[in-house]
Structure formats: structure tokens, C-alpha cells
Design a protein around this motif. Structure first.
Motif, PDB file in Angstrom:
ATOM      1  N   LEU A  92       0.798  -1.310   0.073  1.00 28.31           N
ATOM      2  CA  LEU A  92       0.012  -0.128   0.155  1.00 28.31           C
ATOM      3  C   LEU A  92       0.902   1.286   0.069  1.00 28.31           C
ATOM      4  N   THR A  93       0.406   2.327  -0.745  1.00 25.19           N
ATOM      5  CA  THR A  93       1.087   3.626  -0.557  1.00 25.19           C
ATOM      6  C   THR A  93       0.366   4.269   0.474  1.00 25.19           C
TER       7      THR A  93
ATOM      8  N   TYR B 185      -1.956   2.468  10.573  1.00 27.30           N
ATOM      9  CA  TYR B 185      -0.827   2.830   9.969  1.00 27.30           C
ATOM     10  C   TYR B 185       0.042   3.824  10.941  1.00 27.30           C
ATOM     11  N   VAL B 186      -0.599   4.822  11.534  1.00 28.78           N
ATOM     12  CA  VAL B 186       0.027   5.716  12.303  1.00 28.78           C
ATOM     13  C   VAL B 186       1.009   5.143  13.240  1.00 28.78           C
ATOM     14  N   ASP B 187       0.134   3.955  14.112  1.00 26.82           N
ATOM     15  CA  ASP B 187       0.901   3.043  14.966  1.00 26.82           C
ATOM     16  C   ASP B 187       1.800   2.121  14.657  1.00 26.82           C
ATOM     17  N   HIS B 188       1.519   1.411  13.679  1.00 30.11           N
ATOM     18  CA  HIS B 188       2.143   0.197  13.253  1.00 30.11           C
ATOM     19  C   HIS B 188       2.615   0.184  11.958  1.00 30.11           C
TER      20      HIS B 188
ATOM     21  N   ILE C 297      -3.655   4.942   1.817  1.00 25.33           N
ATOM     22  CA  ILE C 297      -4.079   4.699   3.157  1.00 25.33           C
ATOM     23  C   ILE C 297      -4.793   5.743   3.603  1.00 25.33           C
ATOM     24  N   LYS C 298      -4.359   7.021   3.275  1.00 28.22           N
ATOM     25  CA  LYS C 298      -4.865   8.396   3.749  1.00 28.22           C
ATOM     26  C   LYS C 298      -6.412   8.202   3.357  1.00 28.22           C
TER      27      LYS C 298
END
Length: 129
Positions: free
Chosen positions: A13-14, A27-30, A18-19
Motif C-alpha cells: 500500500l502507498t 498505520y500511524v501506530d504500526h 491509506i490516507k
């Protein structure tokens, strides 16, 4: 197996993909690392496992866990019918839960056949002598 499938689905994934998706907070955490957690975001914890040391109590707990896992796979299967690379492994895992439930049921029958049938819920014969 489920973690491997999640990894395979997310590894390329880019950031733009994801946004704005529910995956963004994860994604922010992992990043795209696999972090086992419930769909509601609660991380996996060993406290999910239960044991009382009583054969009947523990085997019924095991059977309940298999049924809960089967239900989760049922729900996942409904969400991914259009992707055979995800659907088929999940279908296998669901079938495995059914077999485990059946084997635990057989074990429960064996345990109950060894106990005093008039009083087999009153005490754990392993402790009361």
C-alpha cells in the motif's frame, strides 16, 4: 495465517492509498506491520485465554472459543467473497474451527463418562478426595 493474509494485502500500500481510510489510524501506530487486535481495535492479550483447572469448565470454555472463532470467520467470509485468495484460506480456517469444536465435544463426552453421572457438576474429582 490471518496475520500473513493481512500482511500480503497491505504490504504494498502507498501512503495515498491509506490516507482517508479506516486503516490510517492503524498505520500511524504500526505502519503496515502486523499487530494482532480485534476489529474494534483492542490489542490481543493473553487474558483472552481462560483456565480454571476443572476439566468440564475448561473444555466448555475451549468449545466456546472455537464457536466464537467460527463466527468471526463467517463474518469475514461475508466481507470478502470477491477475493478467492482471501476467501479460500478463511474458509479452511473456519472448517478447522468446526472440527476442533467437534473434537472438544467428543472429549467432553469422555470426561463426563468418567465422572459420577449423578453429581458431575458438583465438584472437580481431581481435588476432592
Amino acid at each position: 495465517m490471518v496475520s500473513t493474509m493481512v500482511h500480503q494485502l497491505t504490504r504494498n500500500l502507498t501512503v495515498d492509498q491509506i490516507k482517508g481510510t479506516p486503516f490510517e489510524a492503524y498505520y500511524v501506530d504500526h505502519t503496515v506491520g502486523v499487530w494482532p487486535q480485534a476489529a474494534g481495535g483492542v490489542p490481543f492479550c493473553a487474558s483472552e485465554f481462560q483456565s480454571k483447572g476443572d476439566a468440564i469448565t475448561d473444555i466448555v470454555e475451549d468449545m466456546a472459543a472455537e464457536q466464537k472463532a467460527r463466527t468471526t470467520y463467517d463474518n469475514l467470509l461475508r466481507l470478502c467473497r470477491d477475493d478467492p485468495d482471501v476467501y479460500e484460506p478463511l474458509k479452511f480456517l473456519r472448517e478447522r474451527e468446526i472440527v476442533h469444536f467437534q473434537r472438544f465435544g467428543e472429549a467432553l463426552s469422555i470426561i463426563q463418562s468418567k465422572l459420577d453421572s449423578k453429581n458431575f457438576y458438583a465438584y472437580n474429582p481431581g481435588f476432592k478426595k
